[in-house]
Structures are given as structure tokens and as C-alpha cells.
Design a protein around this motif. Structure first.
Motif, mmCIF file in Angstrom:
data_model
loop_
_atom_site.group_PDB
_atom_site.id
_atom_site.type_symbol
_atom_site.label_atom_id
_atom_site.label_comp_id
_atom_site.label_asym_id
_atom_site.label_seq_id
_atom_site.Cartn_x
_atom_site.Cartn_y
_atom_site.Cartn_z
ATOM 1 N N PHE A 133 -26.475 -63.035 44.716
ATOM 2 C CA PHE A 133 -27.171 -62.270 45.745
ATOM 3 C C PHE A 133 -27.420 -60.834 45.298
ATOM 4 O O PHE A 133 -26.525 -60.168 44.790
ATOM 5 C CB PHE A 133 -26.338 -62.279 47.038
ATOM 6 C CG PHE A 133 -26.891 -61.397 48.120
ATOM 7 C CD1 PHE A 133 -28.152 -61.619 48.643
ATOM 8 C CD2 PHE A 133 -26.146 -60.326 48.615
ATOM 9 C CE1 PHE A 133 -28.670 -60.814 49.637
ATOM 10 C CE2 PHE A 133 -26.643 -59.521 49.610
ATOM 11 C CZ PHE A 133 -27.911 -59.758 50.123
ATOM 12 N N ASN A 134 -28.644 -60.383 45.490
ATOM 13 C CA ASN A 134 -29.025 -59.006 45.178
ATOM 14 C C ASN A 134 -29.161 -58.243 46.493
ATOM 15 O O ASN A 134 -30.172 -58.323 47.174
ATOM 16 C CB ASN A 134 -30.356 -58.995 44.413
ATOM 17 C CG ASN A 134 -30.825 -57.583 44.098
ATOM 18 O OD1 ASN A 134 -30.112 -56.599 44.345
ATOM 19 N ND2 ASN A 134 -32.030 -57.466 43.556
ATOM 20 N N LYS A 135 -28.114 -57.505 46.855
ATOM 21 C CA LYS A 135 -28.126 -56.815 48.146
ATOM 22 C C LYS A 135 -29.148 -55.691 48.198
ATOM 23 O O LYS A 135 -29.477 -55.200 49.278
ATOM 24 C CB LYS A 135 -26.732 -56.272 48.478
ATOM 25 C CG LYS A 135 -26.206 -55.218 47.516
ATOM 26 C CD LYS A 135 -24.807 -54.783 47.939
ATOM 27 C CE LYS A 135 -24.226 -53.740 46.978
ATOM 28 N NZ LYS A 135 -22.868 -53.321 47.378
ATOM 29 N N GLY A 136 -29.670 -55.294 47.054
ATOM 30 C CA GLY A 136 -30.704 -54.267 47.038
ATOM 31 C C GLY A 136 -32.103 -54.807 47.294
ATOM 32 O O GLY A 136 -33.055 -54.027 47.434
ATOM 33 N N ASP A 137 -32.221 -56.129 47.369
ATOM 34 C CA ASP A 137 -33.522 -56.761 47.608
ATOM 35 C C ASP A 137 -33.505 -57.386 48.990
ATOM 36 O O ASP A 137 -32.985 -58.485 49.183
ATOM 37 C CB ASP A 137 -33.779 -57.816 46.519
ATOM 38 C CG ASP A 137 -35.112 -58.542 46.705
ATOM 39 O OD1 ASP A 137 -35.890 -58.151 47.597
ATOM 40 O OD2 ASP A 137 -35.361 -59.511 45.950
ATOM 41 N N TRP A 138 -34.104 -56.701 49.979
ATOM 42 C CA TRP A 138 -34.102 -57.186 51.358
ATOM 43 C C TRP A 138 -34.780 -58.549 51.460
ATOM 44 O O TRP A 138 -34.420 -59.374 52.306
ATOM 45 C CB TRP A 138 -34.782 -56.171 52.263
ATOM 46 C CG TRP A 138 -34.909 -56.560 53.704
ATOM 47 C CD1 TRP A 138 -36.052 -56.806 54.396
ATOM 48 C CD2 TRP A 138 -33.835 -56.719 54.635
ATOM 49 N NE1 TRP A 138 -35.768 -57.116 55.702
ATOM 50 C CE2 TRP A 138 -34.411 -57.064 55.886
ATOM 51 C CE3 TRP A 138 -32.439 -56.609 54.547
ATOM 52 C CZ2 TRP A 138 -33.648 -57.309 57.026
ATOM 53 C CZ3 TRP A 138 -31.680 -56.849 55.693
ATOM 54 C CH2 TRP A 138 -32.281 -57.184 56.910
ATOM 55 N N ASN A 139 -35.729 -58.835 50.607
ATOM 56 C CA ASN A 139 -36.471 -60.097 50.651
ATOM 57 C C ASN A 139 -35.916 -61.139 49.683
ATOM 58 O O ASN A 139 -36.611 -62.109 49.353
ATOM 59 C CB ASN A 139 -37.950 -59.848 50.345
ATOM 60 C CG ASN A 139 -38.659 -59.139 51.482
ATOM 61 O OD1 ASN A 139 -38.569 -59.566 52.631
ATOM 62 N ND2 ASN A 139 -39.356 -58.066 51.177
ATOM 63 N N TRP A 140 -34.667 -60.965 49.249
ATOM 64 C CA TRP A 140 -34.051 -61.886 48.292
ATOM 65 C C TRP A 140 -34.130 -63.331 48.774
ATOM 66 O O TRP A 140 -33.644 -63.687 49.840
ATOM 67 C CB TRP A 140 -32.599 -61.502 48.060
ATOM 68 C CG TRP A 140 -31.886 -62.345 47.041
ATOM 69 C CD1 TRP A 140 -31.936 -62.196 45.692
ATOM 70 C CD2 TRP A 140 -30.991 -63.433 47.291
ATOM 71 N NE1 TRP A 140 -31.130 -63.140 45.079
ATOM 72 C CE2 TRP A 140 -30.541 -63.908 46.036
ATOM 73 C CE3 TRP A 140 -30.521 -64.056 48.458
ATOM 74 C CZ2 TRP A 140 -29.658 -64.972 45.908
ATOM 75 C CZ3 TRP A 140 -29.634 -65.128 48.336
ATOM 76 C CH2 TRP A 140 -29.212 -65.575 47.072
#
Length: 368
Positions: free
Chosen positions: A328-335
Motif C-alpha cells: 500500500f502506498n499511503k501517499g497515493d489517494w487513488n491507490w
């Protein structure tokens, strides 16, 4: 006579402190009783020490040999009995805290030791876990035989199994070397006051910490619940989260005091809760409410199952959260690791209709 010092702070530490023959060199083996393997071997004289990189608790025996003969064998789990052990939570998240606290109590019972615990929300637990001593963050704790940090780690030295592959609660039981079983946490009922709404009402929470957790048909659900005679209270702390605004929903009851205490009291008196994979779902579960959880991005066993209706659809893309191929990439809201920026973006939750949720609620209403 051999004397030694042993503790499990930042890994299992062993030191030879005394011997009638100070020049004698011993073969020392760290032996894993679960896997039946030697995980580390070294030679030690008096004053020398060794430490394992492994930070989580294991059933380790330290075997001391001289000229091929076993002189002494020490099992660390036996050493814990009657001693002080410090367990610290490295996550501030409400859900993580509620998920992990029961295993501190289980630890104190299984190993018959004094457990000190530091969470970011000690006030929720201090009166309902009498076996535990709660310590504020940053307070120095002394005279302990072990210290264990509970978290969601990717490092093999901190957690024996990739946390993606196991239920959230099992992260704690694995780190503390406990058998895993789902346990509902206890919460101090200090917050309980009078019922905040007359008649039947349902709590919902539309917000969470990642868009992959979101659901898209709340207005239809609210309308359906109201048709069934329920008032609907949206209890998320956030009003607007990355452009998703609670104020856009119609037919909700006013809910202005969003303090944790008032939120818990509102959950406590509600008929049931509908939400996402979020801290408020964990809170509702801890308060023994029937939880309807809309979560298709995790495996059904990742959160909890007792007194819960899990709403998912495995005919479409699902459970990316528990896929070891993705992180999970928490910096990407649209992950959305498989379908971001395609027509299938977030299809896991878009396919779950309000009709499906309402039918599951209807099936349970007579049992509540």
C-alpha cells in the motif's frame, strides 16, 4: 558454577557473567524449539555476550556446551515467569490499538508475568484490564526482562509472518508468541450516558484512511434505513475527506459533538453499525454492536468475524490489501494496484450495491 544475564530487549540477549574457570570457552547455541533448528552458534567466555537480531518472542533455548558436553540449558520462556515485561504499541490508530490490547492480557496469563503496557489510548483500558499496568508514552521502564513492540512490520526481524498474509490481530499474537484466536477487546464504560436519540437509530461511518476502503452508495443506504424506521447518524470524525463530504448526504440526524466519548456513547446505544474497514468499525465491534462491514479490498478474515456481517463480492477484483505482490502506498489517494486510472478503478466496492447491503441487514433485523 556458571552464572549468566539474560533478557529480551531489542532481541534476545545472553551474557556469561561468571564461572569458576574464567578462561574456559564455551560453545553456545541458540536453539528454536518450534522449528527444531539451531538459529545461532558462537563461542563465549566470561564477560562475553551474544544477541539475536530477531525482535519478536520465540521459544528459544540457550544451550551451553563444553568439550561436546551440555553444561546448562536455559529456556527463555521459563525465565519470564514472575518477571516484568514491557509491551509497547507503535501505532496510534484506534483500530490497531483495539485489535492488539487483548493479547497483552493473554500474555500475562500464559507466561504468569507482570505486564506493563504503553498505548496511545491507555484511558480506554486501565480499569478493565486489572492484570496490566499501563504506562504513559515516553516513560522510562526499568527492571524488565523483556520488551516487545507491537506493530505492522515488513522487517522479518520484527514479525515472523508478513502481516499482509494474516489477520490484523495475529500480528500481536505472533510477536508475543501466543496461539492465535480472535478476541474482542474490553473498553472502560466510563463514557456511557443517556441515549442520545429517541427511537431506533443506526450509526454509519463513511470515512476511512484510504480511498480504496471507500463505498459509493451511502445515500441509497440511508434512504433504505429510514424506510425501515431507523434514524441514521453519521459518526465519522471527518466532515470532508479528500473531497468526499458528509454534508452532501441527506436525511442524517444532527451530530455535532464528535469527541471520542460522545461517539462511543452514540455507538453504545445504537441498534447496529454500518461502516468500512476503519477504527470506528473496530470500536463498534469492541462495544458488542452488530457490525455490517463493507470491505472487499481485504480478505474476510483480515479484520474480525464475531457478531459481524462481512459484505464482499469475490466475483470481481478483490483483496489487494492482502496480496503480497502489492504494498500500500499511503501517499497515493487513488491507490488501486491493478486497475488505477482504468474503467475498473475501485471496482471491488463499486459492485457492492445498496440493495445487497439492505438485504443482509433485513436478514439480521429479526435477530438483533
Amino acid at each position: 558454577m556458571i552464572t549468566y544475564r539474560i533478557h529480551h530487549v531489542n532481541g534476545l540477549y545472553f551474557e556469561l557473567t561468571g564461572d569458576e574457570n574464567k578462561n574456559r570457552e564455551y560453545d553456545v547455541v541458540f536453539y528454536d524449539n518450534d522449528t527444531k533448528t539451531n538459529i545461532y552458534e558462537c563461542k563465549l567466555k566470561v564477560g562475553a555476550w551474544a544477541r539475536l537480531e530477531r525482535k519478536y518472542l520465540s521459544d528459544i533455548s540457550i544451550i551451553i556446551r563444553y568439550e561436546g558436553r551440555t553444561i546448562k540449558q536455559i529456556n527463555f520462556l521459563d525465565e519470564i515467569k514472575g518477571k516484568r515485561v514491557f509491551i509497547t504499541f507503535e501505532s496510534k490508530a484506534l483500530g490497531d490499538t483495539l485489535a492488539w490490547i487483548p493479547y497483552c492480557d493473554e500474555f500475562s496469563k500464559k507466561y504468569e508475568c507482570k505486564v506493563l503496557v504503553s498505548t496511545f489510548k491507555n484511558f480506554l483500558f486501565e480499569k478493565v484490564y486489572p492484570n496490566l499496568e499501563f504506562v504513559d508514552r515516553g516513560v522510562k521502564v526499568e527492571n524488565i526482562i523483556g520488551m516487545f513492540e507491537i506493530g505492522w512490520y515488513w522487517e522479518k526481524s520484527k514479525e515472523p509472518v508478513n502481516p499482509i498474509l494474516i489477520p490484523l490481530q495475529q500480528s500481536a499474537s505472533n510477536i508475543l508468541h501466543l496461539p492465535y484466536k480472535e478476541i474482542q477487546p474490553e473498553i472502560d464504560p466510563y463514557f456511557v450516558k443517556e441515549r442520545p436519540f429517541e427511537g431506533k437509530y443506526v450509526c454509519i461511518s463513511i470515512h476511512s484512511t484510504a480511498k480504496v476502503k471507500y463505498w459509493y452508495y451511502w445515500q441509497e443506504l440511508i434512504d433504505g434505513l429510514k424506510e425501515r424506521g431507523y434514524k441514521v447518524v453519521e459518526i465519522s470524525k471527518e466532515q470532508n475527506m479528500m473531497g468526499i463530504d458528509t454534508g452532501d448526504l441527506k436525511g442524517l440526524e444532527p451530530f455535532e459533538d464528535k469527541s471520542l466519548e460522545n461517539t462511543m456513547n452514540t455507538i453504545y446505544h445504537c441498534d447496529f453499525f454500518v461502516g468500512l474497514s476503519s477504527g470506528l468499525s473496530w470500536m463498534s465491534w469492541a462495544l458488542r454492536k452488530k457490525v455490517f462491514m463493507i470491505a472487499n479490498f481485504t480478505e474476510p478474515n483480515h479484520e474480525f468475524n464475531i457478531n459481524t456481517i462481512r459484505i464482499y463480492d469475490h466475483t470481481v477484483c478483490n483483496s489487494c490489501w492482502n496480496n503480497p505482490l502489492y504494498r500500500f502506498n499511503k501517499g497515493d489517494w487513488n491507490w488501486c494496484p491493478e486497475h488505477e486510472d482504468t474503467p475498473r478503478h475501485f471496482e471491488c466496492h463499486k459492485v457492492i450495491t445498496s440493495d445487497k447491503v439492505l438485504k443482509l441487514i433485513d436478514n439480521e433485523i429479526g435477530k438483533l
